[in-house]
Design a protein around this motif. Structure first.
Motif, short mmCIF file in Angstrom:
data_model
loop_
_atom_site.label_atom_id
_atom_site.label_comp_id
_atom_site.label_asym_id
_atom_site.label_seq_id
_atom_site.Cartn_x
_atom_site.Cartn_y
_atom_site.Cartn_z
N SER A 1 -17.91 34.51 118.30
CA SER A 1 -17.85 33.11 118.98
C SER A 1 -16.51 32.75 119.07
O SER A 1 -15.58 33.41 119.34
CB SER A 1 -18.74 32.41 118.40
N LYS A 2 -16.17 31.52 118.74
CA LYS A 2 -14.75 30.80 118.62
C LYS A 2 -13.66 31.36 119.47
O LYS A 2 -13.94 30.87 120.78
CB LYS A 2 -14.34 30.83 117.05
N GLY A 3 -13.17 32.41 119.24
CA GLY A 3 -12.20 32.82 120.06
C GLY A 3 -12.62 33.98 121.52
O GLY A 3 -11.84 33.99 122.34
N ALA B 1 -21.58 41.93 110.48
CA ALA B 1 -20.28 41.43 110.17
C ALA B 1 -20.13 40.09 110.98
O ALA B 1 -20.36 40.19 112.35
CB ALA B 1 -19.32 42.34 110.85
N ASP B 2 -20.10 39.13 110.35
CA ASP B 2 -19.72 37.86 110.98
C ASP B 2 -18.04 37.62 111.35
O ASP B 2 -17.47 37.11 110.35
CB ASP B 2 -20.08 36.51 109.99
N GLU B 3 -17.75 38.04 112.54
CA GLU B 3 -16.24 37.92 112.87
C GLU B 3 -16.16 36.36 113.64
O GLU B 3 -15.44 36.62 114.56
CB GLU B 3 -15.85 39.20 113.75
N SER C 1 -23.21 29.19 119.92
CA SER C 1 -22.12 28.86 118.82
C SER C 1 -22.12 30.01 117.82
O SER C 1 -22.91 30.85 117.77
CB SER C 1 -22.64 27.48 118.13
N GLY C 2 -21.15 29.94 116.83
CA GLY C 2 -21.12 30.83 115.65
C GLY C 2 -22.42 30.79 114.78
O GLY C 2 -22.96 31.76 114.49
N SER C 3 -22.84 29.51 114.57
CA SER C 3 -24.07 29.34 113.82
C SER C 3 -25.42 30.04 114.36
O SER C 3 -26.21 30.64 113.77
CB SER C 3 -24.31 27.76 113.59
N THR C 4 -25.55 29.76 115.69
CA THR C 4 -26.56 30.42 116.54
C THR C 4 -26.45 32.04 116.57
O THR C 4 -27.55 32.85 116.28
CB THR C 4 -26.79 29.94 117.94
C1 LIG Z 1 -17.13 28.59 112.25
C2 LIG Z 1 -17.78 29.79 111.66
C3 LIG Z 1 -19.31 29.94 111.79
C4 LIG Z 1 -19.94 28.83 112.49
O1 LIG Z 1 -19.53 28.62 113.98
P1 LIG Z 1 -20.03 27.49 114.96
O2 LIG Z 1 -19.40 27.67 116.13
O3 LIG Z 1 -19.05 26.19 114.27
O4 LIG Z 1 -21.46 27.13 114.58
C5 LIG Z 1 -19.97 30.95 111.58
N1 LIG Z 1 -19.32 31.96 110.84
C6 LIG Z 1 -17.97 31.85 110.42
C7 LIG Z 1 -17.31 32.97 109.68
C8 LIG Z 1 -17.05 30.81 110.95
O5 LIG Z 1 -15.88 30.77 110.60
#
Ligand SMILES: *Cc1c(COP(=O)(O)O)cnc(C)c1O
Length: 415
Positions: free
Chosen positions: A256-258, A227-229, A102-105
């Motif tokens: 993550s996400k996309g 960079a948190d993309e 996940s994004g958080s991890t």
């Molecule tokens: C959504 C998001 C996260 C967290 O991602 P999850 O998959 O919900 O844990 C981290 N950083 C950014 C910039 C986000 O938009």
């Protein structure tokens, strides 16, 4: 009665919770026969559209071969292909790909890599520098490097201290840069930032030259640049990565996400070679101590490989540019309506404020949510900030409906 405890949901309010049966493109179908336009990409994950046939087929094929395998000391072709595929399209300096879910991890991993790097160099550094209004996820470490507020107040005693530099709002960019320079001066470990667009902080945008200068300050001070993309990656801001627009190459990149086109959970943290090298040794005590059960799950990797193939063979950036133009056109009309302030666009994203001051728990928020729900639209304002971030395959007429409903909301609720 449902036994489900939903995220970011106050069950005491008794609001309806629609049940979705199937989806395609930007459309969700509910069990009671409604056709709903997903105008926020199911919370920023869906890029090409729901149930993209190539992603679905890739997962189906993979499911019949190999479902799951331990990734500590074992590997599989979908993960190897994905790591190579990412290396080919991401900045060249990012040579190593670490998987998570996940994004958080991916953010937790980035922070642990940064501290591991400094420890291995025999120069322990632990302070993390962050940007005001940031969001990096909901686990304890990710919350620690994000904005503090009502959503993490109860857990504040567990959050670690960080150095926060002010958001570079127009006319105040130099204050941000000066604060970053001071925060980096006495041995910070890393600076973590959402490039160009702060999502959950309220869809706040800042210019590429500020991102480039922030990167340069970190480089000069020897502070790692993360960079948190997670949200901005995969075309949202008009380019594959937001960093590209500033000519910035980070030391660590979170995606993550996309990454899977939004189909299934997967994340990667990419790192420059020196960070990998710092953990490289014959001493087992120096390895990178992080794993989760489903690290690099083969089905998720297959979905991500299909996403990369779509980026390779389909005109994704043209679709992104087309969507960005239609979004900007819609925004230019909305911007003129009474009660609308702060109308802004960045790539495929538009945002505006409806009447008054923004606050996450603003009374207007739930009223707006209900207003859009009644019109079969999935929009989820951040307080009184309404934003639209659709899948790239949304049809022009569905997008028009979204813009029209926002205009109507201005008249009815904010007027
Ligand atoms: C959504 C998001 C996260 C967290 O991602 P999850 O998959 O919900 O844990 C981290 N950083 C950014 C910039 C986000 O938009």
């Amino acid at each position: 009665m449902s036994a489900v405890w939903h995220p970011f949901t106050q069950h005491g309010l008794g609001e309806p919770i629609p049940q979705v049966t199937h989806a395609e493109g930007a459309i969700l179908h509910t069990v009671d026969g409604r056709r709903i336009v997903d105008a926020i990409s199911s919370w920023w994950v869906t890029t090409h559209g729901h149930c993209h046939p190539r992603i679905v087929a890739a997962m189906r094929e993979q499911a019949e071969r190999l479902d799951q395998i331990i990734f500590a000391g074992w590997t599989h072709q979908p993960a190897e292909d994905l790591a190579q595929g990412l290396r080919a399209i991401m900045p060249e300096a990012l040579t190593r790909v670490f998987f998570s879910d996940s994004g958080s991890t991916s953010v937790e991993v980035a922070l642990k890599m940064a501290l591991g790097y400094w420890t291995a160099r025999g120069e322990p550094r632990h302070r993390i520098v962050v940007l005001e209004h940031s969001y990096h996820g909901d686990t304890i470490g990710a919350m620690s490097v994000g904005a503090r507020g009502v959503y993490n107040q109860a857990y504040a005693p567990l959050l670690f201290d960080v150095a926060t530099v002010p958001f570079p709002s127009p006319g105040h960019e130099q204050a941000t840069l000066d604060a970053l320079e001071r925060a980096c001066a006495d041995g910070a470990a890393a600076f973590i930032v959402e490039p160009l667009v702060l999502g959950a902080g309220g869809m706040l945008f800042y210019p590429a030259h500020v991102l480039a200068q922030m990167r340069a300050i970190c480089a000069a001070a020897g502070v790692l640049f993360i960079a948190d993309e997670v949200m901005t990656g995969w075309g949202r801001t008009g380019t594959l990565l937001a960093c590209e627009q500033a000519g910035v190459v980070p030391d660590i990149l979170c995606l993550s996400k996309g990454l899977t086109g939004g189909a299934v959970p997967l994340a990667v943290t990419m790192a420059i070679e020196p960070i990998f090298e710092a953990h490289w040794s014959t001493d087992r005590a120096r390895m990178f101590f992080h794993s989760s059960s489903y690290t690099a799950n083969p089905l998720a990797c297959a979905a991500a490989n299909a996403n990369l193939a779509i980026w390779r063979d389909e005109p994704v950036l043209e679709r992104v540019a087309g969507l960005a133009a239609r979004q900007a056109a819609g925004l230019s009309t909305l911007a003129t309506l009474p009660g609308v302030t702060g109308a802004r666009a960045f790539g495929t994203i538009i945002a505006l404020e409806l009447g008054g001051n923004a606050a996450y728990l603003s009374e207007l928020g739930p009223r707006l949510l209900a207003f859009f729900r009644d019109r079969d639209l999935l929009l989820r304002p951040l307080g009184n900030t309404v934003y639209v971030m659709p899948p790239y395959s949304i049809t022009p007429s569905d997008l028009d409906r979204v813009h029209a409903a926002i205009g109507e909301a201005c008249a009815v609720l904010a007027g």
